[in-house]
Write an enzyme that holds these catalytic residues in place. Structure first.
Site, mmCIF file in Angstrom:
data_model
loop_
_atom_site.group_PDB
_atom_site.id
_atom_site.type_symbol
_atom_site.label_atom_id
_atom_site.label_comp_id
_atom_site.label_asym_id
_atom_site.label_seq_id
_atom_site.Cartn_x
_atom_site.Cartn_y
_atom_site.Cartn_z
ATOM 1 N N HIS A 1 34.149 -5.662 -39.537
ATOM 2 C CA HIS A 1 34.297 -6.358 -40.808
ATOM 3 C C HIS A 1 33.245 -5.820 -41.777
ATOM 4 O O HIS A 1 32.147 -5.430 -41.366
ATOM 5 C CB HIS A 1 34.051 -7.858 -40.652
ATOM 6 C CG HIS A 1 35.263 -8.665 -40.324
ATOM 7 N ND1 HIS A 1 35.181 -9.899 -39.695
ATOM 8 C CD2 HIS A 1 36.584 -8.465 -40.546
ATOM 9 C CE1 HIS A 1 36.396 -10.400 -39.528
ATOM 10 N NE2 HIS A 1 37.261 -9.541 -40.038
ATOM 11 N N ASP B 72 36.937 -19.714 -32.558
ATOM 12 C CA ASP B 72 36.261 -18.897 -33.568
ATOM 13 C C ASP B 72 36.169 -19.565 -34.932
ATOM 14 O O ASP B 72 35.748 -18.932 -35.906
ATOM 15 C CB ASP B 72 36.967 -17.544 -33.709
ATOM 16 C CG ASP B 72 36.641 -16.595 -32.575
ATOM 17 O OD1 ASP B 72 35.598 -16.784 -31.926
ATOM 18 O OD2 ASP B 72 37.424 -15.654 -32.335
ATOM 19 N N ARG C 26 43.582 -16.179 -33.836
ATOM 20 C CA ARG C 26 42.883 -16.845 -34.940
ATOM 21 C C ARG C 26 43.824 -17.301 -36.054
ATOM 22 O O ARG C 26 43.382 -17.980 -36.990
ATOM 23 C CB ARG C 26 41.803 -15.921 -35.517
ATOM 24 C CG ARG C 26 40.722 -15.525 -34.529
ATOM 25 C CD ARG C 26 39.510 -14.943 -35.228
ATOM 26 N NE ARG C 26 38.838 -15.940 -36.076
ATOM 27 C CZ ARG C 26 37.788 -15.672 -36.847
ATOM 28 N NH1 ARG C 26 37.304 -14.434 -36.899
ATOM 29 N NH2 ARG C 26 37.228 -16.633 -37.578
ATOM 30 N N CYS D 133 28.833 -14.625 -41.010
ATOM 31 C CA CYS D 133 30.112 -15.032 -40.417
ATOM 32 C C CYS D 133 30.251 -16.547 -40.370
ATOM 33 O O CYS D 133 31.366 -17.074 -40.474
ATOM 34 C CB CYS D 133 30.256 -14.455 -39.005
ATOM 35 S SG CYS D 133 30.578 -12.692 -38.952
#
Length: 273
Positions: free
Chosen positions: A170, A70, A95, A266
């Site tokens: 988010h 990610d 993450r 993102c």
């Protein structure tokens, strides 16, 4: 009548999806059963990077690391305001190592004011910077305690907003800053609690609001330079309203990266100041 728009040069940090994959599910968009086409993901990412450069923006690159699929979602690794770097502390262990990779990058490039946070925040995933405020999402990832930490570090008022729909986990999936000199934003009202919707209405009475369809196409996961708004091409319903306000919408295909739950914003961390 909307003001004459002007693009301002930006500096972005991006990370190529060399190791991109969906091997776990930490948001509703992720399904490990669906195969990922890494060459396609890389081509789509390179197109986004090329668009930024063609618009006159600078793109810095963060080296991807094996085992961190990610990292392509570079916006989550830190928030930079006035040259001050607030690092990330990820909510999920998968993450977590990304935070150190980002901090190492900033320190190696001479950023003097770098804070490793105590409380969970996922960078620009849940912090959006306008002319007057730092908008801060909470409810699925960021700790409410991170808001005070950010306010103390940046010296700017931080406005907490409650996210209530897991699909918009988010803040940057539910709200985008269109002009950071005039406090213009667009957002999806149903992603927020009733109280937070009222706060947004009071702070941004002329904001552009997205439909269910455009929000579901990740249309709010957008990046604006004050004139050009890069957003998922599937969110076509936003193009007309953006043009009506004097912006130039630019559709981007990041469909492969959407399998990981992210799109234009993102993939893009802004290095302010």
């Amino acid at each position: 009548m909307h003001p004459l728009r002007r693009a301002t040069p930006r500096r972005y940090l991006m990370c190529p999806p060399v190791h991109f994959d969906v091997t776990y599910a930490i948001n509703p968009w992720m399904d490990p059963a669906k195969p990922v086409d890494v060459p396609l993901a890389l081509a789509q990412w390179e197109d986004l990077r090329g668009r930024y450069r063609s618009l006159g923006h600078t793109v810095e690159q963060l080296a991807p690391r094996p085992g961190l699929p990610d990292m392509v979602f570079a916006a989550n690794g830190a928030t930079v305001v006035d040259g001050r770097v607030l690092g990330a502390r990820f909510a999920f262990r998968e993450r977590a190592p990304e935070a150190a990779a980002h901090l190492e990058w900033f320190r190696a490039r001479g950023f003097a004011e770098v804070l490793e946070p105590v409380h969970v925040n996922e960078g620009e995933g849940d912090f959006a910077v306008t002319a007057s405020y730092v908008l801060a999402g909470r409810g699925f990832r960021a700790s409410p305690l991170s808001h005070g930490e950010a306010q103390e570090f940046f010296g700017r008022p931080v406005i907490g907003l409650d996210l209530v729909d897991p699909l918009f986990y988010h803040l940057d999936t539910a709200l985008a800053v269109l002009d950071d000199t005039t406090d213009e934003v667009m957002y999806y009202p149903r992603a927020f609690s009733p109280g937070s919707r009222e706060v947004l209405r009071r702070l941004f009475p002329d904001a552009l609001t997205a439909t269910d369809e455009d929000a579901a196409a990740m249309g709010l996961n957008a990046v604006s330079d004050g004139l050009n708004v890069l957003l998922p091409q599937e969110a076509a319903g936003l193009f007309g309203p953006l043009r009506d306000r004097g912006f130039t919408p630019i559709g981007i295909d990041l469909g492969e990266l959407l399998k990981g739950g992210g799109s234009v914003k993102c993939c893009t961390q802004e290095l302010r100041g």
